[in-house]
Enzyme design. Structure first.
Site, PDB file in Angstrom:
ATOM      1  N   GLU A  35     -15.565  37.817  16.324  1.00  0.00           N
ATOM      2  CA  GLU A  35     -14.739  38.998  16.588  1.00  0.00           C
ATOM      3  C   GLU A  35     -14.842  39.352  18.067  1.00  0.00           C
ATOM      4  O   GLU A  35     -15.934  39.511  18.606  1.00  0.00           O
ATOM      5  CB  GLU A  35     -15.195  40.170  15.717  1.00  0.00           C
ATOM      6  CG  GLU A  35     -14.657  41.527  16.112  1.00  0.00           C
ATOM      7  CD  GLU A  35     -13.139  41.603  16.135  1.00  0.00           C
ATOM      8  OE1 GLU A  35     -12.605  42.249  17.059  1.00  0.00           O
ATOM      9  OE2 GLU A  35     -12.498  41.006  15.233  1.00  0.00           O
ATOM     10  N   ALA A  43     -10.514  49.624  10.723  1.00  0.00           N
ATOM     11  CA  ALA A  43      -9.333  50.204  10.081  1.00  0.00           C
ATOM     12  C   ALA A  43      -8.413  50.807  11.138  1.00  0.00           C
ATOM     13  O   ALA A  43      -8.458  52.017  11.385  1.00  0.00           O
ATOM     14  CB  ALA A  43      -9.756  51.262   9.072  1.00  0.00           C
ATOM     15  N   CYS A  45      -5.450  51.608  11.004  1.00  0.00           N
ATOM     16  CA  CYS A  45      -4.568  52.637  10.450  1.00  0.00           C
ATOM     17  C   CYS A  45      -5.161  54.034  10.598  1.00  0.00           C
ATOM     18  O   CYS A  45      -4.441  55.027  10.504  1.00  0.00           O
ATOM     19  CB  CYS A  45      -4.285  52.355   8.979  1.00  0.00           C
ATOM     20  SG  CYS A  45      -3.462  50.773   8.685  1.00  0.00           S
TER      21      CYS A  45
END
Length: 442
Positions: A35, A43, A45
């Site tokens: 990553e 998240a 969102c």
């Protein structure tokens, strides 16, 4: 049993779903996740709600890294950018230098990136995107350190509207600028967006059909200039869309689909043996039309990861496709859809009929009833329900129910005779979804 090595590029929802599924089925395998940021299982969102101040930034990680490392046995590398992919190997830039790792299976779960317009001033301090958790951190820190009264949001999609809401809730003067003639134009028909735009205009300065020419400022952003005027800006959010991160996959010779995302079959396999893709970087199939689509939505991304991990580990499972079911809100106005809009259905060649209704979400005598508008789209030839759009209050149960109905191939008659629950505290005896089916006729 031979021990395999699985390399997953990307530690977001799809990547960690893939890695976790492989480790559950094959705990003896070596599963490595790379990553590029320090955030894992993040998240995005939730970014607007961190900026609004109703959620701490730490909550943007569903699980902390320790859960994946210690409890699930995943070899997790953070701040590790994959810079090159070859058959059987990946080259990674980590904090202590570049390293090479081998793989038996490879998964592209490296998501999508903002489409940032090439305009003057885009790099000024105070100009942000809202794509990853570090963006939420940067925006909130900027708000803490600088006087911000005027905010400009460039874009008219979900992220733009949600970010505009965040700043309205913080008491800022917000201007929303878009080059389109309607907000949410690609996702909703005009009946729905008319209601959304009326709500927006009551709380912010909505500027449609304007092209942003440049962003101006000396030491930091001061204004946004369009082809129709200029607007003061102490902070700017650029939310003009995203694009799948396919560069690494192209380098390996992976097939890129007609949507511009990575082509996959229903096992999430790519065109290259033992290479998979999941999440926002991958395209899939539309459940109604059968066409290839790219719909970067979180629920589908998580399921794609689950499917990819299952198949890698030898448990065959198929991803059927998507409807594009989605929901958002602006203040107390909820906005959602599932399936095809009228415009999409006509473009696909369907002969359609539609209905647009206004209803209450509870009986008139029970307190708390909210107004809901529903639009239904039906195939004239088969009476099959193709899509439902909703705006107003309490829309989630209607959208989710409609999604299940469309997936099952319901006709308007099937919808009408569905035995939905009723009690005055929850719904009227004629639920708005049933009324919609009645008006659509069968």
């Amino acid at each position: 049993m031979e021990r395999k090595t699985v390399v997953v590029i990307g530690g977001g929802a799809a990547g960690m779903s893939t890695a976790s599924r492989v480790k559950r089925l094959k705990p003896e395998w070596d599963v490595k996740v790379f990553e590029a940021t320090e955030w894992v299982s993040h998240a995005p969102c939730g970014i607007p709600y961190v900026v609004e101040g109703i959620s701490p930034k730490e909550k943007l990680m569903h699980y902390p890294p320790e859960v994946f490392i210690k409890k699930r046995g995943i070899d997790l590398h953070l701040k590790a950018e994959v810079i090159e992919v070859e058959q059987g190997r990946v080259r990674v830039r980590e904090e202590d230098g570049e390293k090479t790792y081998e793989w038996d299976y490879l998964v592209f779960a490296n998501g999508a990136s903002p489409q940032v317009p090439a305009i003057e001033g885009i790099d000024l301090p105070g100009v942000f995107t809202a794509d990853l958790p570090p963006d939420a951190v940067a925006i909130t820190e900027y708000l803490e350190k600088n006087p911000v009264e005027n905010v400009v949001v460039i874009g008219t999609g979900y992220i733009a509207i949600e970010m505009a809401e965040a700043f309205v809730e913080r008491g800022k003067n917000v201007t929303l600028i878009g080059r389109s003639e309607r907000v949410l134009r690609k996702t909703f028909d005009k009946e729905i967006t008319d209601i959304v735009e009326e709500k927006l205009r009551n709380h912010l300065n909505l500027r449609l059909e304007e092209v942003t020419l440049r962003i101006e400022g000396k030491e930091r952003v001061e204004r946004v200039v369009t082809d129709a005027g200029e607007y003061p800006a102490d902070l700017v959010i650029v939310a003009t869309g995203i694009k799948p991160n396919t560069e690494l996959a192209r380098g390996l010779g992976v097939r890129i689909g007609e949507t511009g995302a990575i082509w996959t079959n229903d096992r999430m396999q790519t065109s290259v043996e033992n290479v998979y893709a999941a999440g926002d970087v991958a395209e899939t199939k539309h459940l109604i039309t059968g066409r290839r689509v790219w719909m970067p939505l979180a629920p589908a991304g998580n399921k794609m990861g689950y499917v990819a991990g299952s198949n890698i580990a030898g448990k065959e499972i198929h991803f059927p496709g998507v409807l594009g079911t989605s929901i958002t809100k602006f203040l107390d106005l909820e906005i959602g859809k599932t399936g095809l809009t009228e415009a999409e259905a006509m473009k696909e060649g369907y002969d359609v009929r539609t209905a647009f209704i206004k209803a209450g979400t509870r009986p008139h005598y029970y307190p708390g009833s909210k107004t809901i508008w529903l639009k239904g789209v039906v195939d004239n030839e088969t009476n099959r329900l193709l899509g439902v759009q909703a705006v107003g209050g309490d829309i989630l149960p209607r959208i989710d129910t409609a999604a299940a109905m469309i997936t099952a191939g319901f006709t308007t008659k099937d919808v009408f005779f569905t035995d939905l629950a009723y009690a005055p505290p929850f719904a009227p005896v004629w639920d708005p979804l049933i009324v919609l089916a009645r008006v659509l006729k069968f």
